[in-house]
Design an enzyme around this catalytic site. Structure first.
Site, PDB file in Angstrom:
ATOM      1  N   LYS A  95       0.853  -1.190   0.000  1.00  0.00           N
ATOM      2  CA  LYS A  95       0.000   0.000   0.000  1.00  0.00           C
ATOM      3  C   LYS A  95       0.888   1.239   0.000  1.00  0.00           C
ATOM      4  CE  LYS A  95      -4.501   0.932   0.469  1.00  0.00           C
ATOM      5  NZ  LYS A  95      -5.645   0.176  -0.041  1.00  0.00           N
ATOM      6  N   VAL A 101     -17.580   3.985  -3.642  1.00  0.00           N
ATOM      7  CA  VAL A 101     -18.141   2.645  -3.469  1.00  0.00           C
ATOM      8  C   VAL A 101     -19.518   2.711  -2.803  1.00  0.00           C
ATOM      9  CG1 VAL A 101     -17.797   0.351  -2.494  1.00  0.00           C
ATOM     10  CG2 VAL A 101     -15.828   1.670  -3.269  1.00  0.00           C
ATOM     11  N   GLY A 110     -20.905   6.278   4.760  1.00  0.00           N
ATOM     12  CA  GLY A 110     -19.987   6.762   3.723  1.00  0.00           C
ATOM     13  C   GLY A 110     -20.561   6.514   2.344  1.00  0.00           C
TER      14      GLY A 110
HETATM   15  P1  NAD Z   1     -14.258   7.658  -1.025  1.00  0.00           P
HETATM   16  O1  NAD Z   1     -13.215   8.570  -0.519  1.00  0.00           O
HETATM   17  O2  NAD Z   1     -14.805   7.873  -2.411  1.00  0.00           O
HETATM   18  O3  NAD Z   1     -15.524   7.654  -0.031  1.00  0.00           O
HETATM   19  C1  NAD Z   1     -15.418   7.642   1.343  1.00  0.00           C
HETATM   20  C2  NAD Z   1     -16.609   8.452   1.858  1.00  0.00           C
HETATM   21  O4  NAD Z   1     -16.684   8.308   3.271  1.00  0.00           O
HETATM   22  C3  NAD Z   1     -16.500   9.947   1.561  1.00  0.00           C
HETATM   23  O5  NAD Z   1     -17.698  10.415   0.930  1.00  0.00           O
HETATM   24  C4  NAD Z   1     -16.335  10.579   2.959  1.00  0.00           C
HETATM   25  O6  NAD Z   1     -16.919  11.871   3.032  1.00  0.00           O
HETATM   26  C5  NAD Z   1     -17.065   9.562   3.809  1.00  0.00           C
HETATM   27  N1  NAD Z   1     -16.729   9.583   5.234  1.00  0.00           N
HETATM   28  C6  NAD Z   1     -15.560   9.887   5.833  1.00  0.00           C
HETATM   29  N2  NAD Z   1     -15.684   9.773   7.173  1.00  0.00           N
HETATM   30  C7  NAD Z   1     -16.970   9.373   7.403  1.00  0.00           C
HETATM   31  C8  NAD Z   1     -17.698   9.074   8.574  1.00  0.00           C
HETATM   32  N3  NAD Z   1     -17.153   9.155   9.800  1.00  0.00           N
HETATM   33  N4  NAD Z   1     -18.990   8.684   8.462  1.00  0.00           N
HETATM   34  C9  NAD Z   1     -19.579   8.580   7.246  1.00  0.00           C
HETATM   35  N5  NAD Z   1     -18.926   8.863   6.100  1.00  0.00           N
HETATM   36  C10 NAD Z   1     -17.627   9.249   6.178  1.00  0.00           C
HETATM   37  O7  NAD Z   1     -13.678   6.171  -0.859  1.00  0.00           O
HETATM   38  P2  NAD Z   1     -14.168   4.836  -1.555  1.00  0.00           P
HETATM   39  O8  NAD Z   1     -13.310   4.564  -2.735  1.00  0.00           O
HETATM   40  O9  NAD Z   1     -15.639   4.867  -1.711  1.00  0.00           O
HETATM   41  O10 NAD Z   1     -13.761   3.763  -0.453  1.00  0.00           O
HETATM   42  C11 NAD Z   1     -14.553   3.588   0.721  1.00  0.00           C
HETATM   43  C12 NAD Z   1     -13.910   2.524   1.604  1.00  0.00           C
HETATM   44  O11 NAD Z   1     -13.840   1.288   0.864  1.00  0.00           O
HETATM   45  C13 NAD Z   1     -12.485   2.815   2.049  1.00  0.00           C
HETATM   46  O12 NAD Z   1     -12.256   2.276   3.323  1.00  0.00           O
HETATM   47  C14 NAD Z   1     -11.628   2.069   1.035  1.00  0.00           C
HETATM   48  O13 NAD Z   1     -10.359   1.739   1.543  1.00  0.00           O
HETATM   49  C15 NAD Z   1     -12.482   0.839   0.825  1.00  0.00           C
HETATM   50  N6  NAD Z   1     -12.237   0.185  -0.446  1.00  0.00           N
HETATM   51  C16 NAD Z   1     -12.403   0.853  -1.612  1.00  0.00           C
HETATM   52  C17 NAD Z   1     -12.174   0.196  -2.818  1.00  0.00           C
HETATM   53  C18 NAD Z   1     -12.395   0.891  -4.141  1.00  0.00           C
HETATM   54  O14 NAD Z   1     -12.426   0.195  -5.170  1.00  0.00           O
HETATM   55  N7  NAD Z   1     -12.558   2.200  -4.156  1.00  0.00           N
HETATM   56  C19 NAD Z   1     -11.760  -1.143  -2.828  1.00  0.00           C
HETATM   57  C20 NAD Z   1     -11.623  -1.815  -1.607  1.00  0.00           C
HETATM   58  C21 NAD Z   1     -11.849  -1.134  -0.414  1.00  0.00           C
END
Ligand code: NAD
Length: 350
Positions: free
Chosen positions: A79, A183, A179
């Site tokens: 990472k 995703v 969130g």
């Molecule tokens: P992103 O940054 O697009 O979305 C995260 C969202 O969470 C944002 O809208 C943010 O405002 C919100 N957030 C932050 N703190 C919060 C809280 N306390 N309560 C509610 N909402 C909150 O990220 P993403 O790509 O959607 O990823 C989301 C999660 O999934 C992360 O943990 C990431 O590591 C994991 N993930 C993502 C992928 C991918 O393909 N993008 C793959 C595997 C795992």
């Protein structure tokens, strides 16, 4: 701080990134290369200091080793975690500098999007290294933003887990989504299509209000989402959503979401089990994104991604079944299975 039990060897390589000219500041942690190059996204976030970024990189890299092993991918775990500069900065320049650092590792690390990074950022990275995925794909080829694949895998896993643990389909159930970013928003669309009701929380008003308008989702405060009245809780923000307090207050009977490192500490997995809350382990259900990244890096087709993502939900059912039979947390069962794959140096069938 979020902790995972460290049962594998410590990271084989940890590289400090520091380039004042571009604003690049962070770390690449490579946890395991037994099954292939260390692969895992690049997180770009406002960490208060390098120690916090390093701690996050180490646990996220370890999580990627487990995730890639159980997803049957020819990849180790790694990472990158970059600190977002406080003042103004040239984003393209920063990500090109990051690409140069990735290139220097000679393919030991393959990067892609994660929280805070986009396809446009990876296009900048691709100007200075070959070891990057998450780029716009050619027709029929794997590639592009991995988030829709992650959301698909989480959705199918949730449907399978609801059938197993709640003995029902998703239609008519309420899902609390923490969130609504890349995703989480996509997951909400799948859930609405399947007839589920939505309760959502996100500190970003634009993100949550759009879903309220389009999908009729109920919006609650960020502090209330884990204890919202819902059958399913889907953590899709940052790590550590499952802690002693949130699990104690939880009304949901199933947890299944995209966020990495959902368990704030290992004993929370047992707490979930003791409260009768089924847990679909984070790195098993959210493997869709890395499956897409892997296929893109290896030059495979979108149909290969589709086939592998379809394997996630049956894997989740098998895991929940084994955990129930053994009276153990699904999180521990998944860890055991992933460690056996890595220790054996052989991929699981994917
Ligand atoms: P992103 O940054 O697009 O979305 C995260 C969202 O969470 C944002 O809208 C943010 O405002 C919100 N957030 C932050 N703190 C919060 C809280 N306390 N309560 C509610 N909402 C909150 O990220 P993403 O790509 O959607 O990823 C989301 C999660 O999934 C992360 O943990 C990431 O590591 C994991 N993930 C993502 C992928 C991918 O393909 N993008 C793959 C595997 C795992």
């Amino acid at each position: 701080m979020v902790a995972r039990p460290t049962r594998l060897a410590p990271p084989v390589e940890c590289v400090r990134l520091h380039d004042p000219e571009s604003g690049l500041d962070g770390v690449i942690a490579i946890h395991s290369t037994t099954l292939g190059p260390g692969a895992g996204g690049c997180r770009f976030w406002a960490y208060p200091g390098i120690d916090e970024a390093l701690a996050d990189a180490l646990r996220l890299a370890e999580g990627m080793s487990y995730k890639n092993a159980l997803a049957g991918l020819p990849l180790g775990g790694a990472k990158a975690v970059l600190r977002k500069p406080e003042g103004a900065f040239d984003r393209a320049k920063l990500f090109r500098a990051f690409g140069r650092a990735v290139e220097q590792l000679g393919g030991a690390y393959v990067t892609a999007e994660d929280v805070g990074t986009s396809v446009a950022d990876m296009q900048e990275v691709a100007r200075t290294t070959r070891h990057v995925a998450g780029l716009p794909p050619a027709a029929g080829r794997a590639g592009g933003d991995p988030s829709p694949w992650t959301a698909r895998g989480v959705f199918e896993s949730m449907r399978a887990a609801a059938r197993f643990a709640l003995d029902t389909d998703l239609a008519g159930l309420t899902v609390a989504v923490q969130g609504t970013g890349n995703v989480g928003a996509d997951l909400c669309r799948h859930l609405a299509d399947a007839g589920a009701r939505l309760v959502i929380a996100d500190p970003n008003p634009a993100r949550r209000d759009r879903l309220r308008a389009i999908l009729g989702a109920e919006v609650v405060d960020v502090g209330e989402i884990a204890s919202a009245r819902a059958e399913i809780f889907a953590p899709c923000a940052l790590g550590g959503a499952l802690n002693r307090d949130s699990v104690r207050a939880m009304k949901a009977k199933l947890v299944c979401g995209a966020a990495n490192n959902q368990l704030a500490s290992p004993e929370v997995a047992d707490m979930l089990r003791d409260r009768g809350i089924a847990y679909a382990p984070d790195y098993v259900v959210n493997a869709g994104g890395i499956i897409s990244v892997s296929a893109e890096y290896l030059g495979e087709n979108e149909s290969d991604v589709e086939a592998r993502v379809a394997q996630i939900a049956p894997r989740v059912t098998a895991l929940l079944d084994r955990a129930a039979r053994e009276g153990r947390s699904p999180a521990l069962v998944a860890d055991d299975m992933a460690e056996a794959v890595i220790a054996g140096g052989e991929r699981v069938a994917a």
